[in-house]
Design a protein around this motif. Structure first.
Motif, PDB file in Angstrom:
ATOM      1  N   CYS A  64       0.694  -1.307  -0.025  1.00  0.00           N
ATOM      2  CA  CYS A  64      -0.041  -0.037   0.009  1.00  0.00           C
ATOM      3  C   CYS A  64       0.867   1.496   0.199  1.00  0.00           C
ATOM      4  O   CYS A  64       1.631   1.547   0.894  1.00  0.00           O
ATOM      5  N   PRO A  65       0.675   2.494  -0.911  1.00  0.00           N
ATOM      6  CA  PRO A  65       1.786   3.206  -1.101  1.00  0.00           C
ATOM      7  C   PRO A  65       1.219   4.486  -0.147  1.00  0.00           C
ATOM      8  O   PRO A  65       2.010   5.362   0.195  1.00  0.00           O
ATOM      9  N   ASP A  66       0.296   4.197   0.403  1.00  0.00           N
ATOM     10  CA  ASP A  66      -0.296   5.338   1.332  1.00  0.00           C
ATOM     11  C   ASP A  66      -0.387   5.188   2.990  1.00  0.00           C
ATOM     12  O   ASP A  66      -1.162   5.449   3.861  1.00  0.00           O
ATOM     13  N   CYS A  89      -6.722   5.920   2.178  1.00  0.00           N
ATOM     14  CA  CYS A  89      -6.673   4.897   1.140  1.00  0.00           C
ATOM     15  C   CYS A  89      -7.382   5.774  -0.264  1.00  0.00           C
ATOM     16  O   CYS A  89      -8.398   6.361  -0.150  1.00  0.00           O
ATOM     17  N   LYS A  90      -6.270   5.835  -1.006  1.00  0.00           N
ATOM     18  CA  LYS A  90      -6.883   6.639  -2.366  1.00  0.00           C
ATOM     19  C   LYS A  90      -7.625   5.590  -3.380  1.00  0.00           C
ATOM     20  O   LYS A  90      -7.702   6.113  -4.646  1.00  0.00           O
ATOM     21  N   GLY A  91      -7.762   4.553  -3.202  1.00  0.00           N
ATOM     22  CA  GLY A  91      -8.474   3.462  -3.985  1.00  0.00           C
ATOM     23  C   GLY A  91      -7.630   3.156  -5.125  1.00  0.00           C
ATOM     24  O   GLY A  91      -8.417   2.828  -6.370  1.00  0.00           O
ATOM     25  N   CYS A  92      -6.219   2.965  -5.143  1.00  0.00           N
ATOM     26  CA  CYS A  92      -5.475   2.450  -6.189  1.00  0.00           C
ATOM     27  C   CYS A  92      -5.547   1.089  -6.629  1.00  0.00           C
ATOM     28  O   CYS A  92      -5.285   0.668  -7.942  1.00  0.00           O
ATOM     29  N   GLY A  93      -6.304   0.238  -5.576  1.00  0.00           N
ATOM     30  CA  GLY A  93      -6.334  -1.013  -5.916  1.00  0.00           C
ATOM     31  C   GLY A  93      -5.163  -2.173  -5.818  1.00  0.00           C
ATOM     32  O   GLY A  93      -5.340  -3.172  -6.145  1.00  0.00           O
ATOM     33  N   LEU A  94      -3.882  -1.314  -5.521  1.00  0.00           N
ATOM     34  CA  LEU A  94      -2.832  -2.326  -5.558  1.00  0.00           C
ATOM     35  C   LEU A  94      -3.200  -3.311  -4.615  1.00  0.00           C
ATOM     36  O   LEU A  94      -2.511  -4.491  -4.820  1.00  0.00           O
ATOM     37  N   CYS A  95      -3.720  -3.167  -3.217  1.00  0.00           N
ATOM     38  CA  CYS A  95      -3.907  -4.144  -2.264  1.00  0.00           C
ATOM     39  C   CYS A  95      -4.442  -5.559  -2.954  1.00  0.00           C
ATOM     40  O   CYS A  95      -4.185  -6.387  -2.618  1.00  0.00           O
ATOM     41  N   MET A 147     -13.365  -4.737  -4.619  1.00  0.00           N
ATOM     42  CA  MET A 147     -13.231  -3.181  -4.999  1.00  0.00           C
ATOM     43  C   MET A 147     -14.631  -2.876  -5.284  1.00  0.00           C
ATOM     44  O   MET A 147     -15.188  -3.410  -6.060  1.00  0.00           O
TER      45      MET A 147
HETATM   46  S1  SF4 Z   1      -6.429   0.688  -2.622  1.00  0.00           S
HETATM   47 FE1  SF4 Z   1      -5.282  -0.397  -1.135  1.00  0.00          FE
HETATM   48  S2  SF4 Z   1      -3.026  -0.332  -1.756  1.00  0.00           S
HETATM   49 FE2  SF4 Z   1      -4.384   1.295  -2.597  1.00  0.00          FE
HETATM   50  S3  SF4 Z   1      -4.546   3.221  -1.124  1.00  0.00           S
HETATM   51 FE3  SF4 Z   1      -6.158   1.909  -0.582  1.00  0.00          FE
HETATM   52  S4  SF4 Z   1      -5.475   0.045   0.709  1.00  0.00           S
HETATM   53 FE4  SF4 Z   1      -3.630   1.298  -0.379  1.00  0.00          FE
END
Ligand code: SF4
Ligand code: SF4
Lengths: 392, 110
Positions: free
Chosen positions: B52-54, B76-82, B102
């Motif tokens: 998670c970048p944030d 959480c900016k919702g990048c979806g990486l997790c 998501m």
């Molecule tokens: S979507 Fe997941 S990885 Fe992305 S910012 Fe939110 S918690 Fe972190």
């Protein structure tokens, strides 16, 4: 007036390099480009000879030169570079960043035409391309002014109310390579005048850590730009204050604009840089013939001397603006600004635009006389751009 | 968001004059898709936390071991990486078997 002890015949480049030696900046990053090259060559020699203890950074491009001085200035160092033409254009991105980060870098620019076609000679297209970058622009008529402004620029840029970078413009070849007599200030007096660097938010102050250049989106960018606008507004009073201090050590008097024989002048010409010298000569000739003519030379072009011009041009018969740069699809930059300044003048003079000297084309007394004669005949058209020294 | 200051109040040049101000910068306002944790499918491998970048994954140490507890939606900016790195989340798994799903942010708006 203080006694002149140090009068020498030098090129403008040498005069500027000598000012840099007296300033003894912490860092100078340089990439040589004609006609700026001799400035950094002379300066590098001073450093090599131990006459300045500056950290010289020879870089592989002007983009890097400006980046290096931005880094140095942010760290709290007094940093300088010098450039011209395409070198300045290559710096462009970082030129904006230097102003936006409020770093008081001083940079002599040996003004030169921008390519293409390739040309290495003087015009003002390089500096004009940076007029909205947030740098203060000082314009020298000769080597003496280029020397004086380089010293003054340090104090103007570093002033608490300003904190902006300063470009010292000197016409390429005409000033940079022409030999003139220059009165230098004593090393001690010059050093005392520029003083110690006034630093703000130095990166190397480990007890007060700061971040330079973070993300600044729609939430604060606008506020930071407003601060830059405000800083520019302070330049005029700071310039006058520094000019007064400088007069004490040099006997030379500077202001936002120079007025030459304007008191009773009905016809006033306006130009930047070295051509002002030729215009002064022409003004003298025309005065002998009984014409009431004069010259206004902006010493400061950014911030633009709007009020000063409004005040002096109001009620004159005609104003003739000479530009050494074109603006394609619009009016020439100095003309456009002067014309806009006159919008609110109570008694608006006739006004005419003349572009001259592109790519180093000579400007002659006859050319200047021709423009004045157009004005005498009432033959100026505000929306018409004319050309001096161009073959039809 | 902390209250925004006027141009006369902020340091010049966008300079940040104190540490850890990123905490005040709530990247959660950027989010258009929201990760939702389905704890029953989670194996607490910490891949999401690592990527998670944030730093928006909330964890808790239980018996000396980290447990994924959910999200801090302020950041959480919702990048979806997790969801992308989660071993218990992929296209082949039915939605109810995934550890992270998501969802459009609009579903959570009042
Ligand atoms: S979507 Fe997941 S990885 Fe992305 S910012 Fe939110 S918690 Fe972190
Ligand atoms: S990556 Fe998936 S399985 Fe691993 S801790 Fe995060 S949510 Fe649970």
């Amino acid at each position: 007036m203080p006694e002149v002890k140090n009068r020498q015949a030098v090129t403008g480049a040498q005069a500027v390099a000598n000012a840099m030696r007296q300033i003894n900046p912490d860092v100078v990053a340089a990439y040589p480009i004609t006609p700026q090259t001799p400035i950094v060559e002379y300066f590098a020699q001073y450093v090599a000879d131990g006459l300045a203890d500056t950290e010289m950074i020879p870089v592989e491009s002007e983009h890097s030169a400006m980046s290096a001085v931005v880094g140095a200035a942010a760290s709290g160092a007094r940093a300088m570079t010098a450039t011209a033409a395409n070198g300045l254009a290559l710096m462009h991105e970082i030129v904006y960043i230097a102003a936006s980060l409020r770093l008081p870098i001083v940079m002599p620019v040996a003004n030169r035409a921008l390519s293409g076609p390739i040309n290495i000679h003087c015009d003002h297209s390089d500096a004009m391309a940076e007029r909205d970058s947030g740098w203060i622009q000082l314009w020298a008529e000769n080597a003496q002014e280029a020397y004086d402004f380089t010293l003054m620029a340090i104090k103007i840029g570093e002033h608490e109310d300003v904190r902006l970078p300063v470009m010292v413009n000197l016409d390429g070849f005409i000033i940079s390579h022409g030999v003139e007599v220059v009165d230098f200030i004593d090393d001690e007096a010059a050093k005392k005048f520029v003083g110690k660097p006034i630093v703000k938010y130095p990166l190397l102050d480990l007890n007060n850590p700061v971040t330079y250049g973070p993300l600044d989106l729609y939430d604060y960018y606008f506020e930071h730009k407003r601060q830059q606008i405000e800083a520019m507004k302070h330049v005029k009073h700071v310039f006058k204050q520094v000019a007064k201090e400088f007069e004490k050590i040099s006997g030379r008097k500077y202001d936002i604009i120079e007025k030459y024989k304007t008191d009773d002048a009905e016809y006033i010409m306006i130009a930047l840089g070295s051509t002002a010298g030729t215009i002064k000569y022409t003004v003298d000739l025309l005065r002998e013939e009984g014409h009431k003519v004069g010259l206004v030379k902006p010493w400061v072009f950014r911030p633009f001397p709007k009020e000063e011009l409004q005040e002096i041009l109001n009620g004159r018969k005609a104003v003739i603006v000479l530009d050494r740069a074109a603006s394609f699809g619009a009016e020439a930059p100095l003309y456009e600004a002067v014309k806009s300044a006159l919008y609110e003048a109570a008694v608006r003079p006739q006004i005419g635009s003349y572009v001259y000297g592109l790519g180093g084309r000579d400007i002659k007394v006859e050319d200047i006389r021709k423009a004045f004669e157009d004005a005498f005949e009432g033959n100026l058209i505000a929306d018409e751009e004319r050309y001096l020294g161009l073959r039809e | 968001m902390p209250e925004l200051k006027g141009w006369k109040e902020v340091p010049i040049g966008g300079i940040i004059d104190k540490p850890a101000t990123a905490k005040e910068y709530k990247t959660g306002t950027w989010r258009v898709i929201r990760p939702v944790h389905q704890i029953e499918n989670c194996i607490h491998c910490m891949m999401c936390w690592l990527y998670c970048p944030d730093q928006a994954i909330v964890i808790e140490i239980v018996d000396g071991k980290p447990k994924m507890k959910g999200y801090n939606y302020d950041y959480c900016k919702g990048c979806g990486l997790c969801a992308n790195v989660c071993p218990k989340t992929n296209d082949k798994l039915p939605v109810d078997k995934r550890a992270i799903i998501m969802k459009p942010e609009t579903e959570f708006q009042e």
